[in-house]
Design a protein around this motif. Structure first.
Motif, short mmCIF file in Angstrom:
data_model
loop_
_atom_site.label_atom_id
_atom_site.label_comp_id
_atom_site.label_asym_id
_atom_site.label_seq_id
_atom_site.Cartn_x
_atom_site.Cartn_y
_atom_site.Cartn_z
N SER A 44 -0.94 -10.62 -6.33
CA SER A 44 -0.61 -9.29 -6.83
C SER A 44 0.40 -8.61 -5.90
O SER A 44 1.35 -7.97 -6.37
N ILE A 45 0.20 -8.76 -4.61
CA ILE A 45 1.15 -8.19 -3.65
C ILE A 45 2.51 -8.86 -3.79
O ILE A 45 3.55 -8.18 -3.79
N ASP A 46 2.53 -10.17 -3.91
CA ASP A 46 3.79 -10.90 -4.09
C ASP A 46 4.52 -10.42 -5.34
O ASP A 46 5.74 -10.24 -5.32
N GLN A 47 3.79 -10.22 -6.44
CA GLN A 47 4.40 -9.75 -7.67
C GLN A 47 4.97 -8.35 -7.49
O GLN A 47 6.06 -8.05 -7.98
N GLY A 48 4.26 -7.50 -6.79
CA GLY A 48 4.75 -6.15 -6.52
C GLY A 48 6.03 -6.15 -5.71
O GLY A 48 6.96 -5.39 -5.98
N VAL A 49 6.11 -7.02 -4.71
CA VAL A 49 7.32 -7.14 -3.89
C VAL A 49 8.48 -7.64 -4.75
O VAL A 49 9.61 -7.12 -4.65
#
Length: 71
Positions: A44-49
């Motif tokens: 989820s963090i990777d997608q947000g970045v």
């Protein structure tokens, strides 16, 4: 080592121990295939970045287009 293995002859307890390790290994292999909460949070963090980088790049392109139009 031979003395230790010599004590583990074909007994009920050794068969049970082998069966336990086989079942435990299979359960570990199956559970390793599923994503845990930490892995889901990381994705989820990777997608947000990635989304933030894409939005930034689109904004830069729009500003460059405006500069080119007014030049």
């Amino acid at each position: 080592m031979k003395a230790l293995l010599g004590n583990f002859k074909s007994t009920q307890s050794s068969k049970l121990l082998v069966a336990f390790f086989i079942v435990a290994s299979a359960m570990f292999a199956i559970s390793a295939c599923e994503k845990g909460p930490a892995e889901k949070a990381g994705e989820s963090i990777d997608q947000g970045v990635e989304d933030t980088k894409d939005a930034y790049n689109e904004g830069v392109e729009e500003v460059q287009d405006e500069i080119d139009d007014h030049s």
